[in-house]
Design a protein around this motif. Sequence first.
Motif, PDB file in Angstrom:
ATOM      1  N   GLY A  56       8.419   1.667  -5.115  1.00 43.08           N
ATOM      2  CA  GLY A  56       6.973   1.545  -5.240  1.00 43.08           C
ATOM      3  C   GLY A  56       6.282   1.380  -3.910  1.00 43.08           C
ATOM      4  N   PRO A  57       5.006   1.035  -3.902  1.00 47.11           N
ATOM      5  CA  PRO A  57       4.160   0.847  -5.088  1.00 47.11           C
ATOM      6  C   PRO A  57       3.883   2.178  -5.804  1.00 47.11           C
ATOM      7  N   GLY A  58       3.793   2.114  -7.120  1.00 49.67           N
ATOM      8  CA  GLY A  58       3.726   3.345  -7.897  1.00 49.67           C
ATOM      9  C   GLY A  58       5.039   4.071  -7.697  1.00 49.67           C
ATOM     10  N   SER A  59       4.960   5.312  -7.189  1.00 47.40           N
ATOM     11  CA  SER A  59       6.199   6.003  -6.879  1.00 47.40           C
ATOM     12  C   SER A  59       6.199   6.425  -5.409  1.00 47.40           C
ATOM     13  N   ASP A  62       0.835  -1.186   0.000  1.00 48.38           N
ATOM     14  CA  ASP A  62       0.000   0.000   0.000  1.00 48.38           C
ATOM     15  C   ASP A  62       0.881   1.250   0.000  1.00 48.38           C
ATOM     16  N   PRO A  63       0.587   2.234  -0.884  1.00 53.05           N
ATOM     17  CA  PRO A  63       1.490   3.386  -1.010  1.00 53.05           C
ATOM     18  C   PRO A  63       1.781   4.108   0.308  1.00 53.05           C
ATOM     19  N   THR A  64       0.732   4.459   1.063  1.00 51.58           N
ATOM     20  CA  THR A  64       0.959   5.197   2.311  1.00 51.58           C
ATOM     21  C   THR A  64       1.725   4.346   3.314  1.00 51.58           C
ATOM     22  N   ASN A  65       1.311   3.076   3.446  1.00 52.68           N
ATOM     23  CA  ASN A  65       1.967   2.199   4.415  1.00 52.68           C
ATOM     24  C   ASN A  65       3.425   1.952   4.056  1.00 52.68           C
ATOM     25  N   ALA A  66       3.711   1.832   2.754  1.00 53.71           N
ATOM     26  CA  ALA A  66       5.094   1.602   2.337  1.00 53.71           C
ATOM     27  C   ALA A  66       5.961   2.789   2.749  1.00 53.71           C
ATOM     28  N   PHE A  67       5.414   3.994   2.592  1.00 56.79           N
ATOM     29  CA  PHE A  67       6.151   5.194   2.996  1.00 56.79           C
ATOM     30  C   PHE A  67       6.395   5.183   4.502  1.00 56.79           C
ATOM     31  N   ILE A  68       5.344   4.811   5.256  1.00 59.49           N
ATOM     32  CA  ILE A  68       5.489   4.726   6.711  1.00 59.49           C
ATOM     33  C   ILE A  68       6.538   3.671   7.074  1.00 59.49           C
TER      34      ILE A  68
END
Lengths: 292, 275
Positions: A240-243, A153-159
């Motif tokens: 990722g995911p995405g950028s 998940d984009p937000t979770n990956a950043f976290i």
Amino acid sequence: MTTKVSRKTLAAFLGPAVFALAIVGIAPLLFAVWKSLHYFNLTKRAQERFVGLENYATVLTDQAFWEAMGRTALLFIIAVPVQIVLGLIIALVLHRPGLTLFKTLTRLSLVLPMATTYAVVGLLAQVMLNQKYGVINQMLGWIGIESINFIGDPTNAFIAVILWDIWQWTPFVALILLAGLSTVPPEIEEAATLETRSNWTVLRHVQLPFLIPSLVAVLILRTADTLKLFDMPFTMTRGGPGSATEFIAVLIERVGNRQFDIGMAAAQSIIMLAVTIVLARLYIRFFYREVR
Amino acid sequence: MAAPIQSRSLVGEAILLVLICAFCVFPFYWMVTTSLKTQVVALESPPVWWFTPTLANYWEVLFEDKVGVSLINSIIVAVCTTALAITLGTPAAYALARFEFRGKTDLWFWFITNRFVSPVVLAFPVFLISRELGLRDTHLALILMYLTFSLPIVIWICTDQFRSIPRELDEAAMLEGASQWRIFRSICLPLAMPGVAVSSILSFIFSWNELLFAYILAPKNAKTAPAMAVTFMEGYDVPYGKIMATSTLIVIPVLIFALLASKHLVRGLTMGAVK
């Protein structure tokens, strides 16, 4: 006091190192500047041509570039204050007298995260944060939290990248601050603890002034290292995911290595380098003023 | 009343210290235990903590997946980088510590600045140049590029070390008619061995850990262990046990060296801002 020597002696001592560093450090840089003025794509060699500052104009108006810069800044803004607060707590605990054996062991274990191969740190994150097989999700389950899709998940990956950065670099910050605490003269510290029972007052009025240089070091080094951050997010998410976790160094790697647009990657990295040099100047002004 | 308060706070402090240790060490524990699991055990959900350990993953990665070769590449590159950095760096450090010359501050500034330069800036131009020179995918290309961080580290730490050696020794030797080179080789360098050792360890650790140059410049023959570990992540069926076995093999030498130089690691990472 230093010795005056002949130019020949000086060249014999300094020449090899200066020459080597110029070859590996400066020559590629000049080549990068030259390439950044060209359209240069490895898969379209026939179209190679001089384009002046066009690449720079493209980069400066490129949304992906600014998003990557913003992401890098956001990582810094969230992770570094946490690292400083946690690091300061650890440093203050280690600075107190008593429990020597425990503290020696803690100090040794603090060395481990920052020495660990950054690529491995990213792989560890992959394994430990997996939604189904990961131990972190199992632990969250013990305290009643539903399993989280960290990597997908984009937000979770950043976290997740933030959490991992905190894991790896909090010990580093703690040890820098601990070194700063040891510069407080013990007499002053003792006198202050006799005056007041509040640890906070001692920290605020006695220890903090001595910690300023360490805090500046932390800020500047963490900024430079966040701009360099590549290995950990690359092995963890490939940007990722995405950028979602495409930090500036990961973006440049993608443009150069996976899109083969070396001219553009060169322009991006020169802009990033300009930011870095400004920071380095600040750093050196603070710490290396006295070269005798 | 004072005693119980203090003992209670000591207990609290001890618990906090244990938590800090656990926080730092747990990922390593998990890495090693996962490396001893078969793929079936590694894919249990939720993860299992007790299982029959096996060394099969190590066997496979070392002899079937060429991790063994990549570890040898890593050793070659890290050792040669360190040797070259010490050879080039110690005379320069001596000059910075002992000689007086114009432009010293600028030279110093330039050495230190390398700490801040991101490898991604240099990687692509060097990729193109090394292709032209036939150096692509060779140990030499990596060794040379690793000088960008190991040489400044050696120079910084050894300059500090040379400064701490009393000048009276040099002066006595000078009166005897010894040349500067002789003084450096026979008097100062032996006395500077602690600094040489620390900077060698740091240079080894940083070279061993490097990924970006290795990934871009050495895709096959000279592939180092971190770059090898990355390739496991490609594909659908991620072999957790094998990845963690490779990771363990990569990390163990670094951790041993880091513990040996634990007092100096921070100094190396800050280029000496913190003693």
